[in-house]
Design an enzyme around this catalytic site. Structure first.
Site, PDB file in Angstrom:
ATOM      1  N   SER A   1       0.864  -1.184   0.000  1.00  0.00           N
ATOM      2  CA  SER A   1       0.000   0.000   0.000  1.00  0.00           C
ATOM      3  C   SER A   1       0.897   1.230   0.000  1.00  0.00           C
ATOM      4  O   SER A   1       1.479   1.588   1.028  1.00  0.00           O
ATOM      5  CB  SER A   1      -0.906   0.005   1.238  1.00  0.00           C
ATOM      6  OG  SER A   1      -1.821  -1.062   1.183  1.00  0.00           O
TER       7      SER A   1
ATOM      8  N   LYS B   1      -7.043   1.818  -3.114  1.00  0.00           N
ATOM      9  CA  LYS B   1      -6.754   1.346  -1.756  1.00  0.00           C
ATOM     10  C   LYS B   1      -6.762   2.506  -0.759  1.00  0.00           C
ATOM     11  O   LYS B   1      -7.261   2.367   0.366  1.00  0.00           O
ATOM     12  CB  LYS B   1      -5.397   0.632  -1.736  1.00  0.00           C
ATOM     13  CG  LYS B   1      -4.951   0.129  -0.362  1.00  0.00           C
ATOM     14  CD  LYS B   1      -5.880  -0.947   0.188  1.00  0.00           C
ATOM     15  CE  LYS B   1      -5.449  -1.425   1.575  1.00  0.00           C
ATOM     16  NZ  LYS B   1      -4.181  -2.157   1.569  1.00  0.00           N
TER      17      LYS B   1
ATOM     18  N   LYS C   1      -0.702   4.807   8.553  1.00  0.00           N
ATOM     19  CA  LYS C   1       0.099   5.068   7.356  1.00  0.00           C
ATOM     20  C   LYS C   1      -0.799   5.263   6.141  1.00  0.00           C
ATOM     21  O   LYS C   1      -0.599   6.184   5.334  1.00  0.00           O
ATOM     22  CB  LYS C   1       1.052   3.901   7.105  1.00  0.00           C
ATOM     23  CG  LYS C   1       1.946   4.071   5.883  1.00  0.00           C
ATOM     24  CD  LYS C   1       2.350   2.744   5.271  1.00  0.00           C
ATOM     25  CE  LYS C   1       1.179   2.093   4.556  1.00  0.00           C
ATOM     26  NZ  LYS C   1       1.556   0.886   3.790  1.00  0.00           N
TER      27      LYS C   1
END
Length: 296
Positions: A96, A171, A240
């Site tokens: 990611s 995502k 994150k």
């Protein structure tokens, strides 16, 4: 088919193990954690000493790494994938990371005649183990189609959402919403508990009502009410991903006031030392602030 896998962590390990179960795959593995590599070697994987060595052996290379900086060093380092790669190979980055980083890496790979697709996932450790991940793919159609046999070993639902970087953008959107929902669920459950409501009753009613969500149903039943915050999807990783959303929004001049507030909840959880626990552990922040416990 010779497949390389880099990143044998909480998600990567079960994904690599699923590839090992495929009769069509000869698996090569690399990780800075040599113990993780050794464990998979006992299960039939071929250990490699560097990304370069892995690239020299595999035709399809998968990366499942913590952040963009590690992805970039794995690709461009002296012992990196590009140093050992060749034209005709495909790199599938399932980490990611920001779409901007992916586009840079894709350009470097393309210059060497290598295909590069971004394919981040949703489904957590359980989905990785079961091979039922949802995979969001960005890249050229021909490269994505060629990668389908491998992606289908790892996931159940595979979506080609656009050009290079589109999978990462998807995502970011998904995990922004997950973080907002999880923070809201924690708030609501603590309010209900402070009002004298039974958490199990709240869960049963809300999941049949307009406040329902994945965060409510999966995280309340399987984590909060069981007082078990191991595995799952870590707070550090969610924070994150929300930071990636903030950076993307800033670059596109899109305000994210709700997302920014939710991110601060995860920042508070990190400050309490909960970063490695499942995202549902954010409820501990509110329990402490309000002086009530939802968990059993």
């Amino acid at each position: 088919m010779n497949v390389g896998f880099i990143g044998i962590g909480a998600m990567g390990k079960p994904m690599a193990q699923n590839l090992l179960k495929s009769a069509k795959v000869q698996l090569y593995v690399y990780d800075v954690n040599t113990a993780a590599v050794a464990e998979l070697a006992t299960q039939g994987a071929n250990p490699c000493r560097s990304p370069k060595e892995l690239a020299e052996a595999a035709s399809i290379i998968i990366m499942m790494l913590p952040n963009a900086a590690i992805v970039e060093s794995t690709l461009t380092g002296e012992q990196g994938l590009l140093a050992g790669g060749r034209a005709g190979q495909t790199i599938i980055d399932m980490s990611s990371v920001a779409a901007t980083s992916t586009k840079r890496m894709a350009a470097l790979a393309l210059a060497k005649g290598m295909d590069y697709i971004d394919a981040p996932v949703s489904g957590g450790v359980a989905g990785a183990a079961a091979g039922t991940l949802t995979i969001m793919v960005g890249g050229e159609a021909a490269a994505v189609q060629a990668a389908q046999p491998i992606l289908q070993v790892l996931g159940k639902k595979i979506y080609h959402v656009g050009a290079s970087g589109a999978g990462d953008s998807m995502k970011v959107v998904n995990n922004l919403l997950l973080g907002i929902n999880m923070a809201a669920v924690a708030e609501a459950l603590v309010l209900g508990a402070k009002s004298g409501l039974d958490p199990q009753v709240m869960l049963e009613i809300i999941k049949e009502s307009s406040g329902r969500s994945y965060a409510l149903e999966a995280k309340t039943a399987n984590f909060i009410l069981k007082n078990n915050f191991a595995a799952g999807f870590a707070i550090d990783l969610e924070y994150k991903d929300m930071e990636l959303a903030m950076e993307t929004a800033k670059s596109l001049d899109v305000p994210l006031p709700v997302g920014a507030t939710a991110q601060q909840v995860f920042a508070m959880a990190k400050a309490k030392g909960l970063g490695r626990e499942d995202i549902s552990a954010v409820i501990k922040v509110w329990e402490e602030l309000v002086g009530v416990q939802v968990r059993e």
